[in-house]
Design a protein around this motif. Structure first.
Motif, short mmCIF file in Angstrom:
data_model
loop_
_atom_site.label_atom_id
_atom_site.label_comp_id
_atom_site.label_asym_id
_atom_site.label_seq_id
_atom_site.Cartn_x
_atom_site.Cartn_y
_atom_site.Cartn_z
N VAL A 146 64.16 -21.60 92.00
CA VAL A 146 65.31 -21.20 92.53
C VAL A 146 65.46 -20.63 93.76
O VAL A 146 66.35 -20.94 94.55
N GLY A 147 64.50 -20.00 94.30
CA GLY A 147 64.08 -19.38 95.34
C GLY A 147 64.09 -20.43 96.64
O GLY A 147 64.31 -19.75 97.88
N LEU A 148 63.82 -21.38 96.30
CA LEU A 148 63.53 -22.69 97.64
C LEU A 148 65.11 -23.37 97.61
O LEU A 148 65.05 -24.05 98.57
N LEU A 149 65.87 -23.17 96.75
CA LEU A 149 67.18 -23.70 96.83
C LEU A 149 68.08 -23.32 98.11
O LEU A 149 67.89 -22.10 98.51
N SER A 150 68.74 -23.95 98.63
CA SER A 150 69.65 -23.66 99.73
C SER A 150 70.87 -22.84 99.22
O SER A 150 70.99 -22.73 98.03
N GLY A 151 71.52 -22.06 100.22
CA GLY A 151 72.72 -21.21 99.63
C GLY A 151 73.48 -22.04 98.70
O GLY A 151 74.17 -21.78 97.79
N GLY A 152 74.12 -23.49 99.39
CA GLY A 152 75.05 -24.14 98.67
C GLY A 152 74.32 -24.79 97.39
O GLY A 152 75.17 -24.69 96.50
N GLU A 153 73.13 -24.79 97.06
CA GLU A 153 72.54 -25.48 96.08
C GLU A 153 72.45 -24.42 94.98
O GLU A 153 72.87 -24.66 93.95
N ARG A 154 72.31 -23.06 95.25
CA ARG A 154 72.35 -21.92 94.44
C ARG A 154 73.74 -21.78 93.92
O ARG A 154 74.11 -21.67 92.63
N ARG A 155 74.81 -22.07 94.62
CA ARG A 155 76.07 -21.95 94.28
C ARG A 155 76.61 -23.07 93.30
O ARG A 155 77.24 -22.96 92.39
N ARG A 156 76.06 -24.26 93.58
CA ARG A 156 76.33 -25.37 92.79
C ARG A 156 75.54 -25.17 91.27
O ARG A 156 76.11 -25.48 90.25
N LEU A 157 74.35 -24.43 91.37
CA LEU A 157 73.68 -24.08 90.11
C LEU A 157 74.65 -23.13 89.45
O LEU A 157 74.85 -23.32 88.29
N GLN A 158 75.01 -22.38 90.11
CA GLN A 158 76.03 -21.13 89.49
C GLN A 158 77.27 -21.84 88.70
O GLN A 158 77.55 -21.34 87.63
N LEU A 159 77.96 -22.64 89.43
CA LEU A 159 79.08 -23.46 89.06
C LEU A 159 78.73 -24.25 87.76
O LEU A 159 79.54 -24.42 86.57
#
Length: 599
Positions: A402-415
């Motif tokens: 998860v730490g390598l994801l971009s900020g947008g990818e982390r938000r998409r995972l949260q969604l």
């Protein structure tokens, strides 16, 4: 003057190239936005262009006398107070204080920078950069201003002011932004990062969409021509003389490979979010607030007070107001995560509430994405992989920490994790932060068909225009006053001074114990519908057009596949004809309403 010239920029990451051969020249007066899917390298490109990251290949030259002022997503602040961080000390301090005031930072000027929240630090970093640039027109033509998601954590009024400030900047502007109003009103060019390549589009957001659609159509046409030529070449070769030379056989093999080759895969396999099916049924009672108010201690000021609200099973409500007014706190009260200081909260027995908020993912950054989705009690399997693919996480991203994801990818995972719980009451608190433009459009389409209740807190004006029917105003003047007609009606009322929630017309604090009465604007002329009602009709017509388009495309695809029997194919043909007729009528209705809105 030329501020920056970049040629052949290439950046790689361990799995694959991030982008390659990107060219860009920026001169005074250019206002360029970088757009693309989450993880396409937008923030990395900005850091390359500012000199913070060295590219694997390419050259970067800065104009003589040009200087760069940048705000990236790492909002590091120097030690000391906010006042010192933005340069609001000594001679010329008034200019920095004026910028801070427009960004809502005046109450924080004497706070230590280390005590600020992430959103507050973002605003301080932006204020510091704008203050460093100076007042528009005062020698700023040699300044390249670089901003990464500058509208995150700003309220609507601050964004409107920032639009004007950026449009007046005489130097160069380079920014990453998902705010479509800002893109359309500020930018002169858009650089799109798509599957590792850069495409420059002249004009704002609307021009970019048109050019992108034309590029996709041109690519599809070229692919059809290529395959047809290859088929004809292969047929001609196979009809040739029986005695083949090795050269002829090689041409046959080449033509066969061309026919069988597949075009470049799309950036995303699907434009739809899953999980509509299986949403639990919602009863008549959803969530009700009765005289609700909250403050953080007994002697402190009230954030809001006297809020009465009853959510409908098909609620489409936006919460609007300035930063610090208590919108996120009200969302926590609705979600049951916070008990209000006064008043009652009644929650229906069938209500399944989920919150998609600004807090981000609270998971170990070393955990793999697939394991986060599977949860702590089982191993990831094919169902988790399918779900992640539906949210545009490919095989590499699923295995990544998860730490390598971009900020947008982390938000998409949260969604994804929010929607996987299958709620029927969805509370979205600033859902657009860090999401790319394509994800925003898909999210809006998803919310159009959302079968439950929806409450949205957002500074994204385009999202509010698309998704909400009414707004609940939370500000110093008005606590919990519900206005019909959505964002457009509220904004129209503020501009004309017809709402008590308008800036500068605050009611006394002592009156906050009761909800403010509803006020209506002046009656519309007999020949016109009220703007709020017209906006609602226009949004409904737009939703009908999109639903019918999706139905038409589904039927067209099923007929083209030809997998059904004769009777079913005939029935689908009749459905397609009826759908096309309904679509034509819906488009006519939309056009009539759009013309009325323009008038």
């Amino acid at each position: 003057m030329i501020l920056l010239d970049a040629a052949g920029l290439t950046v790689t990451r361990p799995e694959r190239p991030l982008f390659s051969e990107v060219d860009l020249t920026l001169s005074s007066g250019d206002r360029v936005a970088v757009v693309g899917l989450n993880g396409s390298g937008k923030s990395t490109l900005l850091r390359v262009l500012t000199g913070a990251v060295v590219p694997a290949e390419g050259t970067l030259r800065r104009g003589r006398g040009a200087r760069v002022v940048a705000v990236d997503q790492d909002r590091g602040l120097p030690a000391g107070t906010v006042r010192s961080a933005i340069g609001a000390e000594g001679e010329g301090a008034w200019a920095a204080e004026a910028v801070a005031d427009r960004l809502g930072l005046t109450p924080l000027l004497d706070r230590e920078g280390t005590t600020l929240s992430g959103g507050q630090a973002t605003r301080v970093a932006l204020a510091r950069a704008l203050a460093e640039v100076g007042r528009p027109g005062e020698g700023d033509d040699a300044v390249l201003l670089v901003l990464d998601e500058p509208t995150n954590h700003l309220d609507i009024d601050a964004i409107a002011w920032l639009e004007e400030r950026l449009a007046a900047h005489r130097g160069g502007l380079l920014m990453v932004s998902h705010d479509r109003h800002v893109l359309d009103r500020v930018t002169t060019r858009i650089l799109e990062l798509d599957r590792g390549r850069g495409h420059v589009h002249e004009g704002g957001y609307a021009s970019y969409l048109e050019a992108r659609a034309e590029r996709a159509e041109r690519a599809a046409t070229e692919e059809r021509v290529r395959r047809n030529l290859a088929r004809r070449e292969l047929a001609w070769l196979r009809r040739g003389a029986p005695a083949r030379t090795s050269k002829s056989k090689a041409r046959v093999a080449s033509a066969t490979a061309t026919v069988e080759a597949r075009p470049e895969a799309p950036a995303r396999a699907s434009d739809d979010l899953p999980l509509h099916h299986g949403t639990p049924r919602l009863g008549d009672q959803v969530v009700e607030l009765h005289g609700v108010g909250h403050r953080w201690d007994d002697a402190g000021p009230w954030l809001f007070r006297g809020v009465d609200l009853a959510l409908d099973p098909r609620e489409r409500l936006g919460l609007v107001g300035p930063n610090g007014a208590g919108k996120s706190t009200l969302v926590d009260v609705l979600a049951g995560r916070l008990d209000p200081a006064e008043g009652r909260v009644v929650r229906g027995r069938t209500a399944e509430v989920a919150v998609y908020d600004q807090s981000g993912l609270d998971v170990d950054p070393a955990r793999r994405v697939a394991d986060v989705v599977a949860g702590p009690h089982r191993d990831a399997d094919w169902s988790d992989a399918a779900l992640l693919e539906a949210f545009w996480f490919d095989a590499d991203a699923q295995r990544a920490p998860v730490g390598l994801l971009s900020g947008g990818e982390r938000r998409r995972l949260q969604l994804l994790l929010t929607l996987r719980a299958r709620p029927n009451v969805l509370l979205l608190d600033e859902p657009t932060n860090d999401l790319d433009l394509d994800t925003l459009r898909v999210l809006e389409d998803f919310l159009d068909d959302w079968p439950g209740a929806l409450v949205v807190v957002s500074h994204d004006r385009a999202l509010l225009e698309r998704t909400v029917d009414d707004v609940l105003v939370v500000d110093d003047a008005t606590d919990g006053r519900r206005l019909p007609g959505g964002y457009a009606a509220w904004e129209e009322g503020r501009r004309s001074g017809r709402t008590q929630g308008r800036a500068g017309s605050a009611a006394p604090r002592a009156d906050r114990s009761a909800p403010a009465p509803r006020t209506r604007g002046a009656a519309a002329p007999p020949s016109r519908r009220p703007p709020g009602h017209l906006h609602k009709l226009l949004k409904e017509a737009e939703g009908a057009v999109r639903r019918l388009e999706r139905r038409r495309d589904e039927l067209t695809g099923a007929l083209a596949a030809g997998t059904a029997d004769h009777t079913a194919m005939a029935e689908m043909g009749r459905d397609l004809a009826a759908t096309e007729a309904e679509l034509a009528a819906a488009e006519d209705t939309w056009l009539e309403l759009a013309e009325e809105a323009d008038r």
